[in-house]
Structures are given as C-alpha cells and as structure tokens.
Motif scaffolding. Structure first.
Motif, PDB file in Angstrom:
ATOM      1  N   GLU A 115       0.814  -1.214   0.000  1.00 45.72           N
ATOM      2  CA  GLU A 115       0.000   0.000   0.000  1.00 45.72           C
ATOM      3  C   GLU A 115       0.853   1.271   0.000  1.00 45.72           C
ATOM      4  OE1 GLU A 115      -2.930  -0.146  -0.640  1.00 45.72           O
ATOM      5  OE2 GLU A 115      -3.694  -2.075   0.036  1.00 45.72           O
ATOM      6  N   PHE A 116       2.154   1.118  -0.195  1.00 46.05           N
ATOM      7  CA  PHE A 116       3.051   2.278  -0.229  1.00 46.05           C
ATOM      8  C   PHE A 116       3.562   2.418  -1.648  1.00 46.05           C
ATOM      9  CE2 PHE A 116       6.990   4.674   0.587  1.00 46.05           C
ATOM     10  CZ  PHE A 116       6.477   5.697   1.383  1.00 46.05           C
ATOM     11  N   ASP A 117       2.817   3.155  -2.468  1.00 45.23           N
ATOM     12  CA  ASP A 117       3.039   3.156  -3.911  1.00 45.23           C
ATOM     13  C   ASP A 117       3.973   4.280  -4.354  1.00 45.23           C
ATOM     14  OD1 ASP A 117       2.731   2.185  -6.447  1.00 45.23           O
ATOM     15  OD2 ASP A 117       0.894   3.279  -6.862  1.00 45.23           O
ATOM     16  N   PHE A 118       5.187   4.271  -3.827  1.00 41.87           N
ATOM     17  CA  PHE A 118       6.222   5.192  -4.283  1.00 41.87           C
ATOM     18  C   PHE A 118       7.373   4.343  -4.831  1.00 41.87           C
ATOM     19  CE2 PHE A 118       4.076   8.063  -1.314  1.00 41.87           C
ATOM     20  CZ  PHE A 118       4.029   9.227  -2.064  1.00 41.87           C
ATOM     21  N   ALA A 119       7.434   4.227  -6.155  1.00 42.48           N
ATOM     22  CA  ALA A 119       8.404   3.327  -6.777  1.00 42.48           C
ATOM     23  C   ALA A 119       9.838   3.721  -6.464  1.00 42.48           C
ATOM     24  CB  ALA A 119       8.184   3.287  -8.284  1.00 42.48           C
ATOM     25  N   HIS A 120      10.086   5.002  -6.224  1.00 45.49           N
ATOM     26  CA  HIS A 120      11.459   5.478  -6.019  1.00 45.49           C
ATOM     27  C   HIS A 120      11.886   5.427  -4.554  1.00 45.49           C
ATOM     28  CE1 HIS A 120       8.852   8.876  -5.152  1.00 45.49           C
ATOM     29  NE2 HIS A 120       9.850   9.476  -4.539  1.00 45.49           N
ATOM     30  N   ILE A 121      11.015   4.921  -3.670  1.00 48.20           N
ATOM     31  CA  ILE A 121      11.333   4.904  -2.238  1.00 48.20           C
ATOM     32  C   ILE A 121      11.218   3.484  -1.704  1.00 48.20           C
ATOM     33  CG2 ILE A 121      10.627   5.701   0.057  1.00 48.20           C
ATOM     34  CD1 ILE A 121       9.562   8.224  -1.261  1.00 48.20           C
ATOM     35  N   ASP A 122      12.253   3.031  -0.998  1.00 48.04           N
ATOM     36  CA  ASP A 122      12.219   1.747  -0.306  1.00 48.04           C
ATOM     37  C   ASP A 122      11.832   2.011   1.139  1.00 48.04           C
ATOM     38  OD1 ASP A 122      12.519  -0.752   0.761  1.00 48.04           O
ATOM     39  OD2 ASP A 122      14.648  -0.987   0.258  1.00 48.04           O
TER      40      ASP A 122
END
Length: 303
Positions: A115-122
């Motif tokens: 549910e954490f849809d930030f592709a550039h963030i791990d």
C-alpha cells in the motif's frame, strides 16, 4: 542578508573558540559553545524567510510542501524548525491541521501490504525519524476523526474491532495509515488487520492499489456499511483490480462511476459472477464483471 550575517557571527565565535580549546576549564568550553549553538539554530531558521513561515510548525510544513513525496529526516526538520521538539509539531500538523505525514514505521507497515506506492522509495530502509508528506491536500475534518480515534483506542476490544468501528464511523471518509496505526496503539499488525477486514470479512475497504486509483497513497476508505457475500470475499485483490481496470472503473450496466458519488447516492462498485458461484462459476477475470451496488442488488433480486 540575515542568513549571511548570522553565518559571519557564527564563524567569528568558532574562531574565538580555538583559544578555549587550549584551556583545561571544561565548563568554560561548554559556556563558550552555547552562543555557537544558538547562532547555528538561528541560521537554520533563517533559511525560510519569516514572510513565508514564521513559527516552527509553519517552517516544518513549508519544508514538507516544498518536498512532497520525498523522505525527510528528523535532522532536516531539526534544522529548519530550530526546535528540539519538532516531532510534536509534526503530530499537530497531522491531528489538528489534517496533513498526511507518514513516519518511517507507518510507511514500512503499509509497504508490507503493498500500500506504499512510491516506486522510487524503499520504505523498508526508512528509519523511525524519517517522514514523508503523502499528499499536498489538507484534510480539514482530521481533528474530529483523531478525537474519535482517541476514544475508540481506549476501548477494551481487539485491534481488528477497533479498526472496523472506526471505519464504520467514517464511511466514505479518507482515513490515513497514521490514524489506523494510532488506533491500534502502534502495533505493527494494523495493516494486516485492514487487509483481513477486506478479504476475509468482506468489508469494502479500498486503497489506491485495491480498486480506487483516485485515492492518494496511504489513504484507506470504507465505501459502504455492508459486507460482501462470503463467496465474493475469495476474489484475489489482483483479479479484482484487473477487472475494475478492464471495465474502466464503471458499472457495465448503468455506467455509474465513483466520480458521481454523493451522500444521497452512496453506492460503490462490486464484482458480479456471470456464472454464479453456486453453479461452479470461478473467481476469474472472464467470469467477473463490474457492477454498482444498485445494479448488483437488482440482478440478484430478479434472480
């Protein structure tokens, strides 16, 4: 320029401190560093002009809005706010002013449920003192919800029951992961319990990745105060999302979509088995079709 003036004063203090280092008087060294500390704090505060943000809370918000969707460390907020208790100001921005600021812990727990849809963030590498502003839209109803969350939080019921009660008190209202995490007394299981309410108990709780791409990352929403039939609860989330996407997020009978939602017509979208489950119809994309709850109920009523 104020920042440059402070920088020069700080530099002079540090140069003078060279003589203090030669001394054996520990207290004098400490006392000599105090003005340096205050000047360094003032230098950080001066980076954001008072015309744009006067208070520590305003400077923190200004910084978040400038870098929305970027992971911000607590050390950065310490510098721009000029105060040690910046975490309290973040809570005020969430609870009193409705800004969706997620901590590293909340982001990691959302990421475990996709549910954490930030592709550039791990999110897994974010620390407890890392933060991210998920949306640049202020939620002015947040204060009321946080007060309600505080009441439910104290009840002697399970985490899942607390979450469900909170959702049912806020039907069709956007709820953040931070609210749910607080409601669960910061237990990491909250995100998994939300998924169970949707997939095992049939409550229409949606997110950006589970049928409502119009929602912001980190937002959860209970579409209606009704559970889906037991056989519909077995539809996997990926299948459900693919069917909704294929049908353009519209009812295939009346073409209703969430863009038309209003309080006087609080319907939502569900999936219907063209070959009924009782007759062996499977939970496959070919056998499923998108209907609004009004058309769905009408079809089953006629049958």
């Amino acid at each position: 320029m104020k920042s440059e003036t402070i920088r020069k004063q700080l530099l002079e203090l540090l140069i003078d401190f060279e003589d203090e280092l030669k001394s054996d008087n520990l207290r004098q060294k400490v006392l000599s560093l105090i003005p340096c500390y205050h000047h360094l704090r003032d230098l950080g505060k001066s980076l954001i002009p008072p015309a744009e943000a006067r208070s520590a809370r305003d400077r923190i918000l200004h910084y978040f809005l400038k870098y929305q969707g970027v992971v911000i460390s607590g050390d950065e907020l310490l510098v721009v706010s000029g105060i040690q208790e910046y975490a309290r100001r973040i809570r005020e921005l969430r609870v009193q002013f409705g800004w969706s600021i997620a901590s590293g812990l909340t982001a990691a727990q959302m990421a475990e449920e996709n549910e954490f849809d930030f592709a550039h963030i791990d999110a897994a590498v974010m620390g407890p003192s890392d933060y991210i502003l998920l949306s640049d839209e202020q939620d002015r109803d947040a204060a009321h919800r946080w007060n309600l969350a505080n009441e439910i939080r104290r009840e002697n019921i399970s985490v899942r029951d607390k979450l469900l009660k909170y959702f049912r008190k806020n039907i069709s209202q956007k709820i953040t992961g931070e609210e749910l995490k607080y409601l669960a007394r910061d237990k990491s299981e909250w995100a998994r319990r939300v998924r169970e309410l949707r997939t095992e108990y049939g409550w229409p709780i949606v997110t950006k990745n589970t049928g409502r791409p119009d929602l912001e990352v980190g937002v959860y929403l209970l579409e209606a105060d009704r559970q889906s039939p037991k056989h519909d609860r077995r539809i996997p989330d990926p299948v459900k999302c693919n069917v909704l996407r294929r049908d353009d997020y519209k009812c295939t009978v009346c073409a209703w979509s969430h863009d038309e939602w209003n309080r006087s017509d609080p319907r939502h979208l569900e999936l219907h088995h063209q070959k009924t489950h009782a007759k062996g119809g499977e939970n496959t994309e070919d056998n499923l079709v998108t209907l609004c709850t009004v058309c769905h109920d009408d079809i089953h009523r006629k049958k």
